[in-house]
Design a protein around this motif. Sequence first.
Motif, PDB file in Angstrom:
ATOM      1  N   MET A 146      12.659 -95.903  38.903  1.00  0.00           N
ATOM      2  CA  MET A 146      14.055 -95.471  38.947  1.00  0.00           C
ATOM      3  C   MET A 146      14.906 -96.298  37.986  1.00  0.00           C
ATOM      4  N   ALA A 147      14.642 -97.588  37.932  1.00  0.00           N
ATOM      5  CA  ALA A 147      15.383 -98.454  37.007  1.00  0.00           C
ATOM      6  C   ALA A 147      15.067 -98.106  35.560  1.00  0.00           C
ATOM      7  N   LEU A 148      13.782 -97.829  35.284  1.00  0.00           N
ATOM      8  CA  LEU A 148      13.364 -97.506  33.914  1.00  0.00           C
ATOM      9  C   LEU A 148      14.009 -96.218  33.422  1.00  0.00           C
ATOM     10  N   THR A 149      13.937 -95.170  34.232  1.00  0.00           N
ATOM     11  CA  THR A 149      14.501 -93.886  33.802  1.00  0.00           C
ATOM     12  C   THR A 149      16.031 -93.944  33.732  1.00  0.00           C
ATOM     13  N   SER A 150      16.660 -94.770  34.593  1.00  0.00           N
ATOM     14  CA  SER A 150      18.124 -94.897  34.575  1.00  0.00           C
ATOM     15  C   SER A 150      18.620 -95.682  33.366  1.00  0.00           C
ATOM     16  N   SER A 151      17.777 -96.552  32.828  1.00  0.00           N
ATOM     17  CA  SER A 151      18.175 -97.320  31.646  1.00  0.00           C
ATOM     18  C   SER A 151      17.993 -96.528  30.360  1.00  0.00           C
ATOM     19  N   THR A 152      17.330 -95.369  30.461  1.00  0.00           N
ATOM     20  CA  THR A 152      17.006 -94.585  29.266  1.00  0.00           C
ATOM     21  C   THR A 152      17.709 -93.233  29.226  1.00  0.00           C
ATOM     22  N   PHE A 172      16.147-104.264  28.894  1.00  0.00           N
ATOM     23  CA  PHE A 172      15.780-103.694  30.190  1.00  0.00           C
ATOM     24  C   PHE A 172      14.634-102.693  30.072  1.00  0.00           C
ATOM     25  N   ILE A 173      14.644-101.865  29.031  1.00  0.00           N
ATOM     26  CA  ILE A 173      13.567-100.887  28.864  1.00  0.00           C
ATOM     27  C   ILE A 173      12.218-101.583  28.732  1.00  0.00           C
ATOM     28  N   HIS A 174      12.129-102.562  27.855  1.00  0.00           N
ATOM     29  CA  HIS A 174      10.848-103.244  27.630  1.00  0.00           C
ATOM     30  C   HIS A 174      10.443-104.093  28.831  1.00  0.00           C
ATOM     31  N   THR A 175      11.425-104.659  29.526  1.00  0.00           N
ATOM     32  CA  THR A 175      11.119-105.435  30.735  1.00  0.00           C
ATOM     33  C   THR A 175      10.530-104.543  31.816  1.00  0.00           C
ATOM     34  N   PHE A 176      11.169-103.404  32.062  1.00  0.00           N
ATOM     35  CA  PHE A 176      10.670-102.493  33.109  1.00  0.00           C
ATOM     36  C   PHE A 176       9.299-101.925  32.747  1.00  0.00           C
ATOM     37  N   CYS A 177       9.047-101.724  31.460  1.00  0.00           N
ATOM     38  CA  CYS A 177       7.728-101.229  31.040  1.00  0.00           C
ATOM     39  C   CYS A 177       6.631-102.248  31.354  1.00  0.00           C
ATOM     40  N   ILE A 178       6.922-103.538  31.122  1.00  0.00           N
ATOM     41  CA  ILE A 178       5.929-104.575  31.395  1.00  0.00           C
ATOM     42  C   ILE A 178       5.764-104.773  32.902  1.00  0.00           C
ATOM     43  N   MET A 199       7.579-109.399  37.787  1.00  0.00           N
ATOM     44  CA  MET A 199       8.957-109.277  37.300  1.00  0.00           C
ATOM     45  C   MET A 199       9.346-110.488  36.452  1.00  0.00           C
ATOM     46  N   ILE A 200       8.967-111.693  36.906  1.00  0.00           N
ATOM     47  CA  ILE A 200       9.293-112.912  36.159  1.00  0.00           C
ATOM     48  C   ILE A 200       8.568-112.921  34.822  1.00  0.00           C
ATOM     49  N   ARG A 201       7.288-112.531  34.834  1.00  0.00           N
ATOM     50  CA  ARG A 201       6.523-112.472  33.580  1.00  0.00           C
ATOM     51  C   ARG A 201       7.200-111.569  32.569  1.00  0.00           C
ATOM     52  N   ALA A 202       7.587-110.368  33.010  1.00  0.00           N
ATOM     53  CA  ALA A 202       8.224-109.408  32.106  1.00  0.00           C
ATOM     54  C   ALA A 202       9.552-109.931  31.579  1.00  0.00           C
ATOM     55  N   SER A 203      10.369-110.504  32.467  1.00  0.00           N
ATOM     56  CA  SER A 203      11.691-111.000  32.069  1.00  0.00           C
ATOM     57  C   SER A 203      11.581-112.089  31.013  1.00  0.00           C
ATOM     58  N   LEU A 204      10.630-113.010  31.205  1.00  0.00           N
ATOM     59  CA  LEU A 204      10.477-114.125  30.269  1.00  0.00           C
ATOM     60  C   LEU A 204       9.844-113.685  28.950  1.00  0.00           C
ATOM     61  N   MET A 205       8.908-112.742  29.016  1.00  0.00           N
ATOM     62  CA  MET A 205       8.245-112.285  27.788  1.00  0.00           C
ATOM     63  C   MET A 205       9.196-111.520  26.880  1.00  0.00           C
ATOM     64  N   ALA A 239       6.109-110.257  14.514  1.00  0.00           N
ATOM     65  CA  ALA A 239       4.938-110.954  15.054  1.00  0.00           C
ATOM     66  C   ALA A 239       5.064-111.149  16.560  1.00  0.00           C
ATOM     67  N   TYR A 240       6.266-111.519  17.001  1.00  0.00           N
ATOM     68  CA  TYR A 240       6.444-111.733  18.440  1.00  0.00           C
ATOM     69  C   TYR A 240       6.332-110.410  19.203  1.00  0.00           C
ATOM     70  N   GLY A 241       6.946-109.362  18.655  1.00  0.00           N
ATOM     71  CA  GLY A 241       6.896-108.056  19.312  1.00  0.00           C
ATOM     72  C   GLY A 241       5.476-107.546  19.479  1.00  0.00           C
ATOM     73  N   ILE A 242       4.677-107.625  18.415  1.00  0.00           N
ATOM     74  CA  ILE A 242       3.305-107.136  18.490  1.00  0.00           C
ATOM     75  C   ILE A 242       2.450-108.047  19.374  1.00  0.00           C
ATOM     76  N   SER A 243       2.762-109.347  19.408  1.00  0.00           N
ATOM     77  CA  SER A 243       2.025-110.273  20.266  1.00  0.00           C
ATOM     78  C   SER A 243       2.245-109.949  21.740  1.00  0.00           C
ATOM     79  N   VAL A 244       3.489-109.662  22.094  1.00  0.00           N
ATOM     80  CA  VAL A 244       3.802-109.310  23.479  1.00  0.00           C
ATOM     81  C   VAL A 244       3.103-108.010  23.869  1.00  0.00           C
ATOM     82  N   ALA A 245       3.233-106.994  23.005  1.00  0.00           N
ATOM     83  CA  ALA A 245       2.633-105.691  23.309  1.00  0.00           C
ATOM     84  C   ALA A 245       1.116-105.792  23.450  1.00  0.00           C
TER      85      ALA A 245
END
Length: 317
Positions: free
Chosen positions: A72-78, A104-110, A150-156, A198-204
């Motif tokens: 719900m959070a993911l679809t509401s942010s998009t 928020f989009i990338h956090t909710f995806c992770i 949630m913490i992992r996604a927020s920090l990444m 580099a950071y973006g592709i490393s996270v993904a």
Amino acid sequence: MADNVTHRYISSFFLVGIPGLQAFHCWIGIPVFVLFALGLLGNSTIISTIKLEPSLHQPMYFFLCMLAVNDMALTSSTAPKMLGIFWLDAHRFDFSICLAQMYFIHTFCIVESALLVAMAFDRYVAICIPLRYTTILTTPVVLKMGLTGMIRASLMVLPCPLLIKRLPYYTKYVINHAYCEHMAVVKLASANTLINRAYGISVALSVMVLDLGLIATSYIKILQAVFRLSSQNARSKALGTCAAHVCTILVSYTPALFSFLTHRIGKKVPPSIHIIFASLYLLVPPAVNPLVYGVKTKQIRDRVVSLFFPSKKISEN
């Protein structure tokens, strides 16, 4: 004219939507709205059902409830911003709002990926070591797993907008996308973006490799345990409990992998196709997941029927 604090000149971005299909934006907004509405209705129904049905107060359904909240959070942010582009020609996005949406989009995806790993682990424990299920997956453990995801996604994801804020944006402000996606924003910078890329592709890559690896390991162990069962009925029942989760994994990861690969190696893929798939992996899973679990899980299916048709007698079988 320059802002010496943020080292950028532009104050907003212009989101095109879907390049080449602007004439059809009004019509494209219809399926976006339908998916958004289905996502909110379906996931709120799942949450209400699990809350009201005591027999569903189990780890598997707690994870499903977390997944529903995240969806719900993911679809509401998009979706609302996309509908603003498609129906209201609201193409201008403030710089800070764009970065917030991206975060928020990338956090909710992770977070979604972490929950799929947790649900795979739940199925592994339930099928491979069922006698220890209640002692391993206690309610505090389930909550800690959700909080860790949630913490992992927020920090990444946090370094992504912070690294973007240090970049200068002079003249390029048109984003050929329907939402503020990380790479789409980075490409507009008037500076070397190697660190950002580099950071973006490393996270993904780290999320996909780690999470898909853990999910694959869980299901290899599950299949080994299932095929050791002597009864065909027992094998079918065990596999049936995993069916909804496997469908969710396929719906979530397939368009995400396509979008990720297209950004890096799919130079010949038309931008419109890429953006459609990039939008689908944010809109389709939240809409489809409740339908999958509603159809595949008898307890949820029966409870939903009783909610909407209270006079209907639900068969105990």
